[in-house]
Write a protein that holds these residues in place. Structure first.
Motif, mmCIF file in Angstrom:
data_model
loop_
_atom_site.group_PDB
_atom_site.id
_atom_site.type_symbol
_atom_site.label_atom_id
_atom_site.label_comp_id
_atom_site.label_asym_id
_atom_site.label_seq_id
_atom_site.Cartn_x
_atom_site.Cartn_y
_atom_site.Cartn_z
ATOM 1 N N PHE A 1 0.825 -1.204 0.000
ATOM 2 C CA PHE A 1 0.000 0.000 0.000
ATOM 3 C C PHE A 1 0.862 1.257 0.000
ATOM 4 N N ALA A 2 1.974 1.229 0.743
ATOM 5 C CA ALA A 2 2.853 2.394 0.814
ATOM 6 C C ALA A 2 3.423 2.742 -0.548
ATOM 7 N N ASP A 3 3.616 1.748 -1.401
ATOM 8 C CA ASP A 3 4.183 1.982 -2.727
ATOM 9 C C ASP A 3 3.123 2.051 -3.821
ATOM 10 N N GLY A 4 1.853 2.080 -3.442
ATOM 11 C CA GLY A 4 0.786 2.234 -4.425
ATOM 12 C C GLY A 4 0.387 0.958 -5.128
ATOM 13 N N LEU A 5 0.829 -0.211 -4.638
ATOM 14 C CA LEU A 5 0.459 -1.483 -5.239
ATOM 15 C C LEU A 5 -0.795 -2.037 -4.572
ATOM 16 N N THR A 6 -1.564 -2.798 -5.323
ATOM 17 C CA THR A 6 -2.687 -3.523 -4.729
ATOM 18 C C THR A 6 -2.640 -4.963 -5.193
ATOM 19 N N LEU A 7 -2.915 -5.859 -4.262
ATOM 20 C CA LEU A 7 -2.965 -7.293 -4.537
ATOM 21 C C LEU A 7 -4.288 -7.814 -4.007
ATOM 22 N N ARG A 8 -5.058 -8.449 -4.884
ATOM 23 C CA ARG A 8 -6.352 -8.946 -4.437
ATOM 24 C C ARG A 8 -6.631 -10.324 -5.040
ATOM 25 N N ARG A 9 -7.475 -11.050 -4.342
ATOM 26 C CA ARG A 9 -8.024 -12.314 -4.846
ATOM 27 C C ARG A 9 -9.524 -12.100 -4.973
ATOM 28 N N ARG A 10 -10.019 -12.136 -6.212
ATOM 29 C CA ARG A 10 -11.424 -11.784 -6.438
ATOM 30 C C ARG A 10 -12.197 -12.938 -7.044
ATOM 31 N N THR A 11 -13.406 -13.107 -6.553
ATOM 32 C CA THR A 11 -14.348 -14.050 -7.155
ATOM 33 C C THR A 11 -15.543 -13.258 -7.670
ATOM 34 N N GLY A 12 -16.229 -13.862 -8.647
ATOM 35 C CA GLY A 12 -17.338 -13.167 -9.279
ATOM 36 C C GLY A 12 -16.869 -12.367 -10.473
ATOM 37 N N GLY A 13 -17.732 -12.131 -11.411
ATOM 38 C CA GLY A 13 -17.380 -11.351 -12.596
ATOM 39 C C GLY A 13 -16.608 -12.171 -13.616
ATOM 40 N N ALA A 14 -16.279 -11.521 -14.711
ATOM 41 C CA ALA A 14 -15.621 -12.207 -15.819
ATOM 42 C C ALA A 14 -14.129 -12.384 -15.612
ATOM 43 N N ASP A 15 -13.543 -11.666 -14.663
ATOM 44 C CA ASP A 15 -12.092 -11.727 -14.476
ATOM 45 C C ASP A 15 -11.713 -12.211 -13.082
ATOM 46 N N ALA A 16 -12.442 -13.207 -12.595
ATOM 47 C CA ALA A 16 -12.120 -13.765 -11.290
ATOM 48 C C ALA A 16 -10.686 -14.291 -11.297
ATOM 49 N N GLY A 17 -10.003 -14.094 -10.175
ATOM 50 C CA GLY A 17 -8.624 -14.551 -10.086
ATOM 51 C C GLY A 17 -7.820 -13.635 -9.187
ATOM 52 N N TRP A 18 -6.505 -13.769 -9.250
ATOM 53 C CA TRP A 18 -5.586 -12.898 -8.531
ATOM 54 C C TRP A 18 -5.211 -11.723 -9.416
ATOM 55 N N HIS A 19 -5.200 -10.536 -8.847
ATOM 56 C CA HIS A 19 -4.852 -9.330 -9.597
ATOM 57 C C HIS A 19 -3.803 -8.535 -8.810
ATOM 58 N N LEU A 20 -2.722 -8.200 -9.485
ATOM 59 C CA LEU A 20 -1.675 -7.354 -8.904
ATOM 60 C C LEU A 20 -1.552 -6.114 -9.771
ATOM 61 N N LYS A 21 -1.679 -4.935 -9.135
ATOM 62 C CA LYS A 21 -1.672 -3.687 -9.886
ATOM 63 C C LYS A 21 -0.475 -2.830 -9.489
ATOM 64 N N PHE A 22 0.265 -2.388 -10.518
ATOM 65 C CA PHE A 22 1.408 -1.499 -10.334
ATOM 66 C C PHE A 22 1.046 -0.108 -10.837
ATOM 67 N N PRO A 23 1.331 0.943 -10.055
ATOM 68 C CA PRO A 23 1.046 2.297 -10.547
ATOM 69 C C PRO A 23 1.978 2.678 -11.680
#
Length: 507
Positions: free
Chosen positions: A53-75
């Motif tokens: 969070f301090a570096d602006g990254l987010t890591l999530r495990r999501r269910t539901g929707g068309a893109d269920a899965g693990w998502h890692l976001k880099f700013p």
């Protein structure tokens, strides 16, 4: 490697009573389709001290929707992120874990916030049916999990507008104007995670600042911190094989090592020299990959400049084969270095240095005087090496001396760069002049390396019964280019060594 997507979006505040304006009045939008409501359930993960969070990254495990899965976001930039996706699994997929290694180290990520969203989606289309953007109204319920905020909850509604792949970003500007005219205002938080954490009063601690502003310790540590952050940030960029990432990481290592040497009056060398040795090791592991990139580009350009009548034999195929073989090995060596315990130990030592700097007496003195003296000292060192190199006759000994001068030029330039926030324009002007000298010396060294490679290519071509003419011709041109650079060096150095430049530093 995980699948990557560039996400360009904007977020807006909303309530249950917010009414969307007629989006077909947005320029370029001919039709809006209602895609219905989707239920999403995401668990965001982070370290206990919120390093991601301090570096602006987010890591999530999501269910539901068309893109269920693990998502890692880099700013990437405000409103722009690279999203890397991996299939749904119970544990964090290894490709994503590798991208977090420089931040998580030997620790682990754990569930932090659970976010459930009821997403009402509309798609904006052009007259020909092309998808331009997707607008969603999200009704959100967030729960801070055990250890994060003791079960605290938050509820809100927000609007997201995400640009479709390949669409003109001007679409977002047009939608923004339409929403603002309808009284919808931009969101304060860049993500659902940020809103949940800041609403609960959770945030990573600010970096320690052991020295007062204006002291040499504060100035040097600010520069050191900048390079350390670059090393941590560029680790995943190298793993993703992003353009120029190897070069940038190598430069950050060199800048940091150079700063330790330049500022031995501020930071105790008994502590920084061993770290500098590790930085040298890491830069060396990166060097083969970077040097191969530079060499391939240089020789490829040289071949392109030759008329076809002078390109005898399968020269391009031989050059590609050489570059591919060496490049693959260099890439493996880089990844092995980044995955090593030695690299993680280096990152931990850098964190420890920033947390408890090994200061010397000059750290508490005024920054202008200490930094000006350090810049002059490195500039004098460069002057001695330039004079020595230019006193030698052409040949291997002079090539080595010019290479040593190149290293000294980098250190002098880095010292001036680091002093710009303190000394201002005089340091910036000096850095620019020294950079010109460094560029000439760099071209010379690149030519030395290229000539060695061309000789090897010629020998291999001859041994295979091919013509070595083209390789010999390029070798001669490299010799001529190197000689021309050496002839230009005295004039460039005269501009970089003008007494007025260092006198302007003051103190």
């Amino acid at each position: 490697m995980a699948e990557t997507k560039r996400e360009i979006e904007r977020k807006y505040e909303a309530t249950g009573d917010t009414e969307l304006p007629d989006l077909t009045r947005v320029p370029g939008v001919a039709r809006v389709t209602d895609e219905g409501v989707t239920e999403l359930d995401a668990v965001y993960h982070d370290t206990p001290d919120l390093r991601l969070f301090a570096d602006g990254l987010t890591l999530r495990r999501r269910t539901g929707g068309a893109d269920a899965g693990w998502h890692l976001k880099f700013p990437v930039a405000p409103g722009v992120r690279d999203e890397l996706a991996a299939p749904l699994s119970d544990t964090l997929p290894r490709p994503l874990a590798a991208l977090l290694r420089s931040r998580v180290r030997t620790g682990r990520v754990a569930p932090l916030v659970r976010v459930r969203s009821s997403r009402d989606v509309r798609r904006l289309h052009a007259a020909d049916g092309t998808l331009l953007a997707e607008l969603s109204v999200d009704t959100v319920h967030a729960v801070l999990l055990a250890g994060a905020g003791d079960g605290a909850t938050a509820d809100w509604t927000e609007i997201e507008v995400e640009l479709a792949d390949g669409a003109d970003p001007a679409v977002l500007d047009a939608v923004h104007k339409r929403l603002r005219k309808a009284g919808v205002r931009p969101a304060d938080a860049p993500s659902k995670l940020a809103r949940a954490l800041t609403g609960a009063g959770l945030a990573p601690p600010p970096p320690a600042r052991p020295y007062e502003d204006g002291t040499a310790g504060a100035a040097v540590l600010a520069y050191v911190r900048e390079q350390v952050e670059a090393i941590v940030t560029l680790d995943p960029a190298v793993r993703r094989d992003l353009p120029d990432s190897v070069h940038k990481l190598r430069v950050a290592c060199r800048r940091l090592r150079s700063a330790f040497k330049t500022h031995r009056a501020v930071l105790d060398r008994t502590a920084t020299d061993p770290i500098g040795d590790e930085l040298k090791w890491l830069a060396g592991q990166l060097g083969a990959a970077r040097d191969q990139e530079v060499l391939d580009a240089r020789l490829g350009a040289r071949l392109d400049a030759l008329p076809r009548t002078l390109r005898l034999g399968p020269v391009r195929a031989r050059l590609r084969a050489r570059g591919a073989a060496r490049g693959a090995g260099a890439r493996r060596a880089v990844l092995a270095a980044l995955d090593s315990d030695r690299h993680l130990a280096l990152l931990d030592r850098l964190d420890a240095l920033l947390a408890d700097p090994p200061a010397r007496g000059a750290a508490d003195r005024p920054a202008p005087k200490v930094l000006a003296r350090a810049v002059r000292k490195d500039h004098d060192r460069l002057a001695a090496r330039i004079a020595h190199a230019l006193s030698l006759d052409p040949g291997p000994e002079r090539d080595l001396a010019l290479h040593a001068a190149r290293k000294a030029a980098k250190r002098a330039r880095y010292a001036a760069d680091a002093a710009v926030p303190t000394l201002g324009k005089p340091a910036k002007r000096l850095a620019k002049r020294v950079k010109a000298v460094q560029s000439l010396l760099g071209e010379h060294q690149d030519s030395v390396v290229a000539r060695a490679a061309l000789r090897e290519l010629a020998v291999r071509a001859h041994g295979a019964g091919e013509s070595a003419f083209t390789w010999g011709l390029l070798h001669g041109r490299e010799e001529a280019a190197a000689a021309e650079g050496v002839r230009a060096l005295p004039a460039a150095w005269a501009r970089a060594s003008a007494p007025s430049l260092t006198a302007a530093l003051g103190h």
